[in-house]
Scaffold this motif. Structure first.
Motif, PDB file in Angstrom:
ATOM      1  N   LEU A 109       4.439   7.459   1.722  1.00  0.00           N
ATOM      2  CA  LEU A 109       4.508   6.211   2.478  1.00  0.00           C
ATOM      3  C   LEU A 109       5.896   5.590   2.373  1.00  0.00           C
ATOM      4  O   LEU A 109       6.388   4.978   3.323  1.00  0.00           O
ATOM      5  CB  LEU A 109       3.434   5.234   1.978  1.00  0.00           C
ATOM      6  CG  LEU A 109       2.015   5.544   2.452  1.00  0.00           C
ATOM      7  CD1 LEU A 109       0.997   4.702   1.705  1.00  0.00           C
ATOM      8  CD2 LEU A 109       1.871   5.310   3.952  1.00  0.00           C
TER       9      LEU A 109
ATOM     10  N   TRP B 283       7.910   4.627   5.716  1.00  0.00           N
ATOM     11  CA  TRP B 283       8.413   3.292   6.060  1.00  0.00           C
ATOM     12  C   TRP B 283       9.926   3.272   6.161  1.00  0.00           C
ATOM     13  O   TRP B 283      10.487   2.471   6.918  1.00  0.00           O
ATOM     14  CB  TRP B 283       7.926   2.250   5.053  1.00  0.00           C
ATOM     15  CG  TRP B 283       6.459   2.022   5.121  1.00  0.00           C
ATOM     16  CD1 TRP B 283       5.566   2.188   4.115  1.00  0.00           C
ATOM     17  CD2 TRP B 283       5.703   1.581   6.253  1.00  0.00           C
ATOM     18  NE1 TRP B 283       4.296   1.898   4.543  1.00  0.00           N
ATOM     19  CE2 TRP B 283       4.349   1.520   5.855  1.00  0.00           C
ATOM     20  CE3 TRP B 283       6.025   1.246   7.578  1.00  0.00           C
ATOM     21  CZ2 TRP B 283       3.329   1.142   6.710  1.00  0.00           C
ATOM     22  CZ3 TRP B 283       5.011   0.859   8.433  1.00  0.00           C
ATOM     23  CH2 TRP B 283       3.679   0.816   7.994  1.00  0.00           C
TER      24      TRP B 283
ATOM     25  N   SER C  45       4.460  -3.944   5.620  1.00  0.00           N
ATOM     26  CA  SER C  45       4.271  -2.514   5.368  1.00  0.00           C
ATOM     27  C   SER C  45       3.504  -2.319   4.061  1.00  0.00           C
ATOM     28  O   SER C  45       2.745  -1.356   3.913  1.00  0.00           O
ATOM     29  CB  SER C  45       5.614  -1.799   5.325  1.00  0.00           C
ATOM     30  OG  SER C  45       6.376  -2.240   4.228  1.00  0.00           O
TER      31      SER C  45
ATOM     32  N   SER D 110       0.121  -0.221   3.804  1.00  0.00           N
ATOM     33  CA  SER D 110       0.045   0.866   2.830  1.00  0.00           C
ATOM     34  C   SER D 110      -1.191   0.742   1.955  1.00  0.00           C
ATOM     35  O   SER D 110      -1.897   1.721   1.699  1.00  0.00           O
ATOM     36  CB  SER D 110       1.291   0.864   1.948  1.00  0.00           C
ATOM     37  OG  SER D 110       2.441   0.995   2.724  1.00  0.00           O
TER      38      SER D 110
ATOM     39  N   VAL E  51       6.789   1.419  -1.773  1.00  0.00           N
ATOM     40  CA  VAL E  51       6.997   0.863  -0.439  1.00  0.00           C
ATOM     41  C   VAL E  51       7.699  -0.489  -0.454  1.00  0.00           C
ATOM     42  O   VAL E  51       8.223  -0.916   0.566  1.00  0.00           O
ATOM     43  CB  VAL E  51       5.680   0.755   0.377  1.00  0.00           C
ATOM     44  CG1 VAL E  51       5.028   2.119   0.523  1.00  0.00           C
ATOM     45  CG2 VAL E  51       4.732  -0.227  -0.250  1.00  0.00           C
TER      46      VAL E  51
ATOM     47  N   PHE F 265      -1.026   7.559   9.724  1.00  0.00           N
ATOM     48  CA  PHE F 265      -0.912   7.003   8.377  1.00  0.00           C
ATOM     49  C   PHE F 265      -1.429   7.927   7.279  1.00  0.00           C
ATOM     50  O   PHE F 265      -1.037   7.786   6.127  1.00  0.00           O
ATOM     51  CB  PHE F 265      -1.625   5.657   8.300  1.00  0.00           C
ATOM     52  CG  PHE F 265      -0.925   4.596   9.067  1.00  0.00           C
ATOM     53  CD1 PHE F 265       0.278   4.081   8.616  1.00  0.00           C
ATOM     54  CD2 PHE F 265      -1.454   4.105  10.246  1.00  0.00           C
ATOM     55  CE1 PHE F 265       0.940   3.102   9.318  1.00  0.00           C
ATOM     56  CE2 PHE F 265      -0.814   3.125  10.956  1.00  0.00           C
ATOM     57  CZ  PHE F 265       0.392   2.622  10.498  1.00  0.00           C
TER      58      PHE F 265
ATOM     59  N   PRO G  67       2.694  10.844   6.334  1.00  0.00           N
ATOM     60  CA  PRO G  67       3.374  10.692   5.039  1.00  0.00           C
ATOM     61  C   PRO G  67       3.408  11.989   4.233  1.00  0.00           C
ATOM     62  O   PRO G  67       4.447  12.339   3.646  1.00  0.00           O
ATOM     63  CB  PRO G  67       2.548   9.633   4.313  1.00  0.00           C
ATOM     64  CG  PRO G  67       1.938   8.830   5.395  1.00  0.00           C
ATOM     65  CD  PRO G  67       1.666   9.798   6.497  1.00  0.00           C
TER      66      PRO G  67
END
Lengths: 265, 326
Positions: A115, A119, A130, A134, A206, B38, B42
């Motif tokens: 993540l 981002w 964000s 997340s 993040v 999502f 990642p």
């Protein structure tokens, strides 16, 4: 044996409580350092944590924003997935549910790193929104499970009765499905809330040090030594957890949510 | 392992007739997009970046090189020089995670068995307590044990004040503790040490162990052990021949899940483990967020951790579906 069992449970509870009690007691220290048992007991640290020290009040605000945002978002994503899974049972809905629980199943540091990259490419790195997304992604597995349990507990007879009396799927949804699954939805919301509050590693990657939540702030100070104010944070978080789970136990069926069979009373 | 498999399907609800793009189809599309972006991207990014190349002083660039993996397994100077430093770190990841998860399950099992025999209301109170401690952040737990194990105000102090240290010295066990690195010449010393690391990690997953074992144990059929009892079996015999075999699979599944969870644990290890026993998770951190700034190598380590975890999860899944099939 019976007595031995009780002693074992009590012992487990003691060990389980020990570090938490120590942290909480340390919050009462009058000075700047952590002592156990506390010296010059005072409640001044509570004021620092909630009111006067911007480092902590900012961190707390961020934690609250992330936790509530993530919990809302996670429930909003999990609901349709759980509903599709329950009402159609299609392959696609199973795949969606599987994907939704993936981030929760892998070691958190891996999804944290992923993540973080995600981002940094999409420009969200270091923004609080964000962080919200997340956490919602990481934790949506929880409402997915609780809502699914709730949907399963709906008596099909009620739906049939609604259909016989001429209710459309939409009306039946609003009058039967939604009210009966509400406790489970709320439980899922609260599970995300509490875990997001306490989550560390993903928000660490993040946030990119642009803002800090309470757990981040505590980790940052972990190597420089503790201050009693950090212990106040621990107390606050513990209180929130206990209140939330007690509420779930009071208004929901906690043993059933945790997977015990339904009938036994 | 996925939620989809754990849920028993309800009979299909009455379907609305299809007319062009139904709301349901739109919903599927939106949800699929969300999940793909999502929950998949990642991981793909981590995998792709793991093949990238670090540029000295300037971050990293896209590339397709196996250097990072080579570095992980045999070192960057291979074949001239071989180092197993990174493999060793992975070894410690496994070492800590295995011991801590087994320890947690072994102690949580009797506790959970006792818990399921309580009244439903009492169970709920215990569950609140366990969930509250489960949700406590790793940073708080580490802080608590750090204070408890610290030399000035924790257990070592207690040992000294109560005379336990002196007693240990008198019976000669103190020397053993010193050899294990758990004591300095004057008093016991619990951190940094493997002991403190494993204790904290085990503590961290103990509530999870209870929660994961709880469904399996609370569905145990009491009539089986009652039948065994009427046939004259002792309590221990019942546990060994009836209870344990019927929960063997969930037991192993739980251990695997906790193990996977602990593979990535970071805070306890960075605080309690000695520098020579740091794990892959700590290395990932220092490569990506810390001083090394070598995102590709950090990613490669993350991929290897992910693969290790997936293999374990897959076996856990096999065990679970076996358990369901019975």
């Amino acid at each position: 044996m019976r007595i031995g069992g009780h002693i074992f449970m009590a012992l487990s509870a003691l060990v389980l409580a020990m570090p938490i009690v120590v942290v909480c007691a340390a919050a009462l220290n009058g000075g700047r350092s952590m002592f156990f048992p506390p010296r010059d007991a005072t409640l001044a640290r509570f004021g620092e944590f909630f009111v006067s020290e911007p480092v902590w009040t900012n961190a707390l605000t961020n934690s609250v924003i992330v936790a509530f945002g993530a919990a809302t978002l996670a429930v909003l994503i999990a609901w349709p997935v759980a509903y599709l899974l329950w009402s159609t049972g299609s392959k696609l809905s199973k795949a969606l549910a599987g994907l939704g629980s993936l981030p929760f199943a892998v070691p958190p540091i891996v999804i944290g790193v992923g993540l973080g990259f995600f981002w940094s490419f999409t420009g969200g790195l270091g923004h609080i929104w964000s962080g919200v997304i997340s956490h919602a992604i990481l934790l949506m597995a929880l409402p997915l499970v609780t809502i699914s349990i709730g949907l399963q507990s709906i008596d099909r007879a009620h739906l049939d009765a609604a259909a016989t009396m001429g209710a459309t799927e939409r009306i039946a949804f609003r009058t039967v499905v939604l009210p009966q699954t509400m406790p489970y939805t709320i439980s899922g919301f609260f599970f995300v809330l509490v875990l997001s509050f306490n989550e560390f590693i993903v928000i660490f990657f993040v946030s990119a040090s642009a803002y800090s939540t309470v757990t981040l702030q505590i980790f940052n100070s972990l190597r420089n030594g503790y201050t009693p104010t950090m212990a106040v944070a621990a107390i606050t978080f513990l209180t929130v957890s206990i209140l939330v789970f007690a509420a779930v136990a009071r208004w929901g069926d906690l043993p059933r949510l945790m997977g015990a069979e339904q009938s036994k009373k | 392992m996925t939620i989809a498999d754990d849920i028993k399907m309800a009979p299909a609800a009455p379907k609305t007739p299809a007319k062009g793009v139904t709301p349901k189809a739109a919903l599927y599309a939106v949800l699929s997009a969300v999940m793909a972006v999502f929950c998949i991207v990642p991981f793909i990014l981590v995998i792709v970046i793991s093949f990238g190349r670090k540029v000295d002083g300037a971050g990293w660039v896209w590339a397709f090189t196996f250097d990072n993996y080579q570095r992980f397994f045999v070192g960057i100077l291979w074949p001239d020089e071989v180092t197993f430093l990174y493999l060793q770190q992975l070894g410690y990841s496994f070492y800590f995670a295995i011991i801590a998860s087994v320890l947690a399950v072994l102690t949580a099992l009797p506790f959970t068995l006792l818990l399921t025999r309580l009244k439903r209301r009492t169970q709920a109170i215990w569950l609140v307590f366990i969930l509250a401690s489960l949700s406590m952040s790793e940073v708080f737990i580490v802080m608590g044990w750090d204070i408890l194990l610290s030399n000035n105000s924790g257990l070592p102090k207690l040992f000294q004040v109560t005379g336990l240290t002196q007693w240990l010295k008198d019976v000669g066990w103190f020397q053993i503790l010193r050899e294990m690195g758990l004591a300095n010449p004057r008093n016991v010393k619990f951190k940094p040490s493997e002991f403190a690391t494993i204790l904290t990690m085990s503590y961290l997953v103990w509530p999870y162990a209870v929660i994961l074992l709880y469904p399996a144990l609370s569905r145990l059929d009491p009539s089986l052990s009652e039948a065994a009892r009427t046939m004259g079996a002792g309590r221990w015999t019942i546990t060994r021949t009836v209870t344990l075999p019927s929960i063997r699979l969930p037991l192993m599944g739980t251990t695997l899940l906790l193990f996977v969870f602990l593979l990535g644990s970071y805070v306890s290890i960075s605080v309690f483990a000695t520098p020579d026993k740091q794990t892959t998770a700590v290395a990932i951190y220092s490569n990506i967020r810390g001083s090394n700034l070598d995102a590709p190598f950090g990613s490669a380590q993350a991929v290897i951790l992910l693969i290790s975890a997936s293999v374990c999860l897959y076996f856990g899944h096999l065990l679970n579906s076996k358990a369901e099939a019975r």
